[in-house]
Design a protein around this motif. Sequence first.
Motif, PDB file in Angstrom:
ATOM      1  N   ALA A  61     -14.222   8.880   5.415  1.00 17.92           N
ATOM      2  CA  ALA A  61     -13.119   9.827   5.264  1.00 17.92           C
ATOM      3  C   ALA A  61     -11.912   9.240   5.992  1.00 17.92           C
ATOM      4  O   ALA A  61     -12.063   8.595   7.027  1.00 17.92           O
ATOM      5  CB  ALA A  61     -13.479  11.183   5.863  1.00 17.92           C
ATOM      6  N   TYR A  62     -10.727   9.474   5.445  1.00 20.52           N
ATOM      7  CA  TYR A  62      -9.522   8.949   6.086  1.00 20.52           C
ATOM      8  C   TYR A  62      -9.206   9.757   7.336  1.00 20.52           C
ATOM      9  O   TYR A  62      -8.939  10.960   7.272  1.00 20.52           O
ATOM     10  CB  TYR A  62      -8.330   8.998   5.125  1.00 20.52           C
ATOM     11  N   ALA A  63      -9.222   9.089   8.464  1.00 23.76           N
ATOM     12  CA  ALA A  63      -8.927   9.762   9.727  1.00 23.76           C
ATOM     13  C   ALA A  63      -7.443  10.023   9.884  1.00 23.76           C
ATOM     14  O   ALA A  63      -7.041  11.008  10.516  1.00 23.76           O
ATOM     15  CB  ALA A  63      -9.435   8.921  10.898  1.00 23.76           C
ATOM     16  N   THR A  64      -6.618   9.155   9.310  1.00 26.55           N
ATOM     17  CA  THR A  64      -5.180   9.235   9.547  1.00 26.55           C
ATOM     18  C   THR A  64      -4.497  10.341   8.767  1.00 26.55           C
ATOM     19  O   THR A  64      -3.377  10.709   9.075  1.00 26.55           O
ATOM     20  CB  THR A  64      -4.515   7.894   9.191  1.00 26.55           C
ATOM     21  N   GLY A  65      -5.135  10.881   7.757  1.00 27.41           N
ATOM     22  CA  GLY A  65      -4.499  11.914   6.953  1.00 27.41           C
ATOM     23  C   GLY A  65      -4.836  13.323   7.390  1.00 27.41           C
ATOM     24  O   GLY A  65      -4.421  14.284   6.743  1.00 27.41           O
ATOM     25  N   ARG A  66      -5.584  13.453   8.476  1.00 23.96           N
ATOM     26  CA  ARG A  66      -6.014  14.770   8.941  1.00 23.96           C
ATOM     27  C   ARG A  66      -5.746  14.879  10.443  1.00 23.96           C
ATOM     28  O   ARG A  66      -5.864  13.905  11.175  1.00 23.96           O
ATOM     29  CB  ARG A  66      -7.510  14.970   8.682  1.00 23.96           C
ATOM     30  N   SER A  67      -5.478  16.087  10.910  1.00 27.47           N
ATOM     31  CA  SER A  67      -5.326  16.293  12.344  1.00 27.47           C
ATOM     32  C   SER A  67      -6.700  16.279  13.001  1.00 27.47           C
ATOM     33  O   SER A  67      -7.725  16.513  12.336  1.00 27.47           O
ATOM     34  CB  SER A  67      -4.639  17.631  12.623  1.00 27.47           C
ATOM     35  N   PRO A  68      -6.781  16.038  14.311  1.00 27.51           N
ATOM     36  CA  PRO A  68      -8.074  16.087  14.991  1.00 27.51           C
ATOM     37  C   PRO A  68      -8.790  17.425  14.803  1.00 27.51           C
ATOM     38  O   PRO A  68     -10.007  17.454  14.606  1.00 27.51           O
ATOM     39  CB  PRO A  68      -7.710  15.844  16.456  1.00 27.51           C
ATOM     40  N   LEU A  69      -8.049  18.531  14.861  1.00 29.32           N
ATOM     41  CA  LEU A  69      -8.677  19.835  14.708  1.00 29.32           C
ATOM     42  C   LEU A  69      -9.264  20.005  13.310  1.00 29.32           C
ATOM     43  O   LEU A  69     -10.377  20.512  13.153  1.00 29.32           O
ATOM     44  CB  LEU A  69      -7.672  20.946  14.996  1.00 29.32           C
ATOM     45  N   VAL A  70      -8.527  19.591  12.284  1.00 32.40           N
ATOM     46  CA  VAL A  70      -9.043  19.701  10.918  1.00 32.40           C
ATOM     47  C   VAL A  70     -10.297  18.853  10.755  1.00 32.40           C
ATOM     48  O   VAL A  70     -11.301  19.297  10.199  1.00 32.40           O
ATOM     49  CB  VAL A  70      -7.956  19.290   9.900  1.00 32.40           C
ATOM     50  N   LEU A  71     -10.265  17.627  11.265  1.00 37.18           N
ATOM     51  CA  LEU A  71     -11.447  16.767  11.182  1.00 37.18           C
ATOM     52  C   LEU A  71     -12.638  17.390  11.906  1.00 37.18           C
ATOM     53  O   LEU A  71     -13.767  17.381  11.403  1.00 37.18           O
ATOM     54  CB  LEU A  71     -11.144  15.399  11.794  1.00 37.18           C
ATOM     55  N   ALA A  72     -12.384  17.906  13.097  1.00 36.53           N
ATOM     56  CA  ALA A  72     -13.470  18.483  13.892  1.00 36.53           C
ATOM     57  C   ALA A  72     -14.092  19.682  13.191  1.00 36.53           C
ATOM     58  O   ALA A  72     -15.323  19.824  13.146  1.00 36.53           O
ATOM     59  CB  ALA A  72     -12.951  18.881  15.273  1.00 36.53           C
ATOM     60  N   THR A  73     -13.262  20.554  12.640  1.00 36.89           N
ATOM     61  CA  THR A  73     -13.798  21.751  11.981  1.00 36.89           C
ATOM     62  C   THR A  73     -14.477  21.398  10.661  1.00 36.89           C
ATOM     63  O   THR A  73     -15.489  22.014  10.300  1.00 36.89           O
ATOM     64  CB  THR A  73     -12.692  22.798  11.745  1.00 36.89           C
TER      65      THR A  73
END
Length: 322
Positions: A61-73
């Motif tokens: 998954a692209y890490a750079t296109g999402r905020s840390p909170l969105v990725l975490a949830t």
Amino acid sequence: MSRGVTILRGDIETIASAAEAAEGVGFDTVWTPEFYTRSAIVTLAQIAARTRCCRVGTGIAYATGRSPLVLATEARSLDEISGGRVVLGLGTGTRRMMEDWHGVDPEGPAARMEELVPLLRRLWRLHDGPVEHDGRFYRCRITPTAETTPGVRDEIPVFTAGVNPRMVQVAGRVSDGLLGHPLFSRGYVDDVVRPAIEAGKHHAERHDASVELVGIVICAIADDPEQARREASGFGAAGAEIRAAFAERDFERMTTAVPEAMIDAMAAAGTAAEVQARLQQAAEVFDHVVVYPPSFGLPHARCEELAASLVAQLAPGVTVGA
């Protein structure tokens, strides 16, 4: 032998059905890539719902296109759906992808990832208290205003992708595993990848950390070995002739330009027995081997046929030549 499968081409339902079939014949993991036409997160949710015991992961998954909170949830929710089977595979993509696809500053991708991964782990423990972070790439200040319960797991495995030595070091510094590139050869793994992982572990003083090395192997099976080799070489991308052909979307010309030695070093193509033998060799290089059918330059129906044949004929325990 630990083996997985990843499929990009096809609709989500078809991919989820292939994942269910792969689990049924003994594959240990199922992964889903991401592209500008495919969400790894959404696809993996369907895969997680259709499987019961294999590990399931984003690859990547692209890490750079999402905020840390969105990725975490997103990861927490996927872990809930799967019952604690998720591996969060993350990558930054190329410099051009970061800048042109996601609109983020492409500088320092390794440092960005090394800041992100520990922050995700803190967010997964938000039930323990507020998270305040002010870093080079991320600012995150969250104080729960409602009851926050723990997820299925406080620690979700995070694998990072990398090709050049500095990005590979990220895995050693902060990750649980490295998702290798399909073009990794044995020589590159021995000379570059494993030393870079060890250098990263040394830098972060994670000397006892276990970092799983995942190899993704392009596989094409056909009764005619030459047909399989032509189909596998569709991923080739070395030299001016191949790049020029790719830019012009001339896949036949691109396939012709891929040297035989490159196919042998970076793909498994031929009859089922020949591909199985090649995967046995890959298992000597990687901790976990993931088979990946060609996804570009072939008719849609042939891509689906290749994916189905990989699941049926390359499952762990299938006897070579059977």
